[in-house]
Scaffold this active site. Structure first.
Site, short mmCIF file in Angstrom:
data_model
loop_
_atom_site.label_atom_id
_atom_site.label_comp_id
_atom_site.label_asym_id
_atom_site.label_seq_id
_atom_site.Cartn_x
_atom_site.Cartn_y
_atom_site.Cartn_z
N LYS A 49 51.38 -3.49 42.94
CA LYS A 49 50.11 -2.84 43.30
C LYS A 49 50.38 -1.38 43.70
O LYS A 49 51.53 -1.01 43.97
CB LYS A 49 49.44 -3.60 44.45
CG LYS A 49 50.28 -3.70 45.71
CD LYS A 49 49.74 -4.76 46.66
CE LYS A 49 50.56 -4.83 47.94
NZ LYS A 49 50.19 -5.99 48.77
N ARG A 151 42.43 -11.94 56.67
CA ARG A 151 42.22 -10.72 55.92
C ARG A 151 41.60 -11.06 54.57
O ARG A 151 40.47 -10.74 54.30
CB ARG A 151 43.57 -9.99 55.75
CG ARG A 151 43.48 -8.61 55.18
CD ARG A 151 44.84 -7.98 54.97
NE ARG A 151 45.61 -8.64 53.92
CZ ARG A 151 46.69 -8.14 53.34
NH1 ARG A 151 47.15 -6.97 53.74
NH2 ARG A 151 47.34 -8.79 52.40
N TYR A 273 53.43 26.79 62.18
CA TYR A 273 52.11 26.60 62.80
C TYR A 273 52.25 26.08 64.22
O TYR A 273 53.08 25.21 64.49
CB TYR A 273 51.29 25.59 62.00
CG TYR A 273 50.70 26.11 60.72
CD1 TYR A 273 49.83 27.22 60.73
CD2 TYR A 273 50.95 25.47 59.52
CE1 TYR A 273 49.27 27.67 59.53
CE2 TYR A 273 50.39 25.91 58.34
CZ TYR A 273 49.55 27.02 58.35
OH TYR A 273 48.99 27.46 57.19
N MET A 321 51.31 22.04 54.69
CA MET A 321 50.83 21.38 53.48
C MET A 321 51.88 21.39 52.36
O MET A 321 52.11 20.38 51.71
CB MET A 321 49.55 22.05 52.99
CG MET A 321 48.89 21.34 51.83
SD MET A 321 47.42 22.19 51.24
CE MET A 321 46.31 22.00 52.62
C1 LIG Z 1 51.32 -6.70 49.10
C2 LIG Z 1 51.38 -8.20 49.01
C3 LIG Z 1 52.57 -8.84 48.71
C4 LIG Z 1 53.90 -8.11 48.66
O1 LIG Z 1 54.29 -7.83 49.98
P1 LIG Z 1 55.70 -7.11 50.32
O2 LIG Z 1 55.74 -7.16 51.80
O3 LIG Z 1 55.59 -5.74 49.78
O4 LIG Z 1 56.76 -7.91 49.66
C5 LIG Z 1 52.55 -10.21 48.51
N1 LIG Z 1 51.39 -10.91 48.62
C6 LIG Z 1 50.22 -10.33 48.93
C7 LIG Z 1 48.99 -11.15 49.05
C8 LIG Z 1 50.17 -8.96 49.15
O5 LIG Z 1 49.01 -8.36 49.48
#
Ligand SMILES: *Cc1c(COP(=O)(O)O)cnc(C)c1O
Length: 380
Positions: A49, A151, A273, A321
């Site tokens: 992802k 979640r 800054y 930046m």
């Molecule tokens: C992001 C995610 C993972 C991977 O998690 P890592 O800690 O990066 O290995 C696995 N399962 C779900 C549902 C996730 O959202």
């Protein structure tokens, strides 16, 4: 041939960028194999992802496929479509799941790309059974049950309804029942065992399907957590899945910044800054061409270190930046000069160390890595 030595840091493209990001695809493949070894004989998926945690899914996903990965997870349908395209040659038959669920796109889009949703609610289950009825055949999907993270995934009440009325799954080919751990990187956290128990109970009461619980850190909680499929992301990319122990994963990312200017400070003066950092007379400051717009987080102001060869130099003053400033007083002029490179992430400072200095986690450092860097991929 030059590949083995690393990228050409003096190519015109590399010179134009303020920083050079080198992504070692061989290290990602090694990390995948390392996790698979830990999991044996359980299957190891790959979570890619957020553009493979910021590293570039178009290159990362095929490399993982070459190392043996057949199952991929993304957050969104667009990400899944990009991964599907990237795997056209190496693994056209890959299983790709969208964690954000059936609402992440139209049923037609999922079908056209042969991408599967992770169903997170009774409503999404209904969407998918209706789609199966319309299609006239069953449709594959994974089912996510919440076991304490609160979640995503079927909340407890909806899970009870589904257990009481299993016909709600009619027409769904249940590929996995999965859940997600909230505290896996804290091996001693009591929620781990509690989630494991709830997951086992849920699976026992649901129609039979392979199980999946562990993310990167979950893999290192032991075989009880492995079930049939693990879903690591961060560990593939070098983040330590066992923060209280040495990192079992290899480093994947090297970030180098280009020095634009080195200045001599003759009398006490502030730098940057807010005038947060004062230099004494007789010191030297190197200005490097990357900043918070590149994901070099502003919280690293006056906190981080950079490396010139094997010499550690402090980041002084505010991260701005497009620029950071380093105290290079102790470095020979021949080593800290305009056009030279400094290491921000690399052999001397891994992703987790830099994240710690920023008060965040390696995940955020990786996914923040900016679009302006010149990107080089090693191997693949
Ligand atoms: C992001 C995610 C993972 C991977 O998690 P890592 O800690 O990066 O290995 C696995 N399962 C779900 C549902 C996730 O959202």
């Amino acid at each position: 041939m030059t590949k083995a030595q690393g990228p050409d840091l003096d190519s015109p493209e590399a010179r134009r960028a303020g920083g050079i990001l080198t992504i070692d695809l061989e290290a990602i493949k090694d990390n995948y194999r390392r996790l698979r070894q830990e999991l044996r004989p359980v299957t190891c998926a790959a979570v890619v992802k957020a553009d493979a945690y910021g590293l570039g899914a178009a290159r990362v996903a095929p490399a993982l496929a070459k190392a043996g990965a057949r199952t991929f997870f993304t957050a969104t349908l667009d990400e899944a479509a990009a991964v599907r395209e990237s795997l056209e040659k190496t693994r056209p038959s890959a299983d790709i799941f969208v964690l954000n669920g059936a609402g992440a796109g139209s049923v037609e889009d999922f079908a056209a790309l042969e991408i599967m949703p992770v169903l997170n609610s009774l409503g999404e289950i209904e969407t998918w059974t209706a789609a199966a009825r319309n299609a006239g055949h069953s449709l594959p999907a994974a089912l996510h049950v919440d076991t304490g993270m609160n979640r995503l995934g079927l909340p407890g009440g909806e899970l009870e309804t589904l257990i009481a009325e299993p016909d709600r799954l009619a027409g769904i080919e249940l590929r996995y029942v999965m859940s997600h751990l909230a505290c896996a990187e804290e091996a001693g956290h009591q929620l781990n065992g509690a989630q494991l128990q709830r997951f086992e109970e849920a699976r026992a009461r649901l129609p039979g399907a392979p199980g999946s619980l562990a993310n990167s850190s979950g893999i290192f909680l032991g075989a009880d957590y492995h079930f049939d499929l693990a879903r690591p992301g961060a560990a593939l990319f070098g983040v330590n899945p066992t923060p209280d122990r040495p990192n079992p994963m290899g480093q994947v990312v090297r970030l180098q910044g280009r020095i634009l200017q080195v200045r001599q400070i003759d009398a006490p003066q502030s730098v940057g800054y807010g005038a947060t950092h004062r230099m004494v007379g007789g010191s030297r400051v190197a200005t490097v061409a990357l900043g918070y717009a590149d994901g070099f987080l502003r919280s690293l102001s006056d906190r981080a270190s950079a490396w010139i060869g094997d010499r550690k130099v402090p980041v002084i003053g505010r991260v701005s930046m497009d620029l950071i400033t380093l105290d290079v007083t102790g470095i020979a002029a021949g080593e800290a000069h305009a056009g030279g490179l400094v290491d921000l992430i690399g052999p001397n400072q891994d992703v987790d160390t830099l994240a710690g200095a920023a008060g965040t986690i390696g995940y955020e450092v990786l996914t923040s890595l900016g679009a302006r860097y010149h990107r080089e991929f090693l191997g693949g």
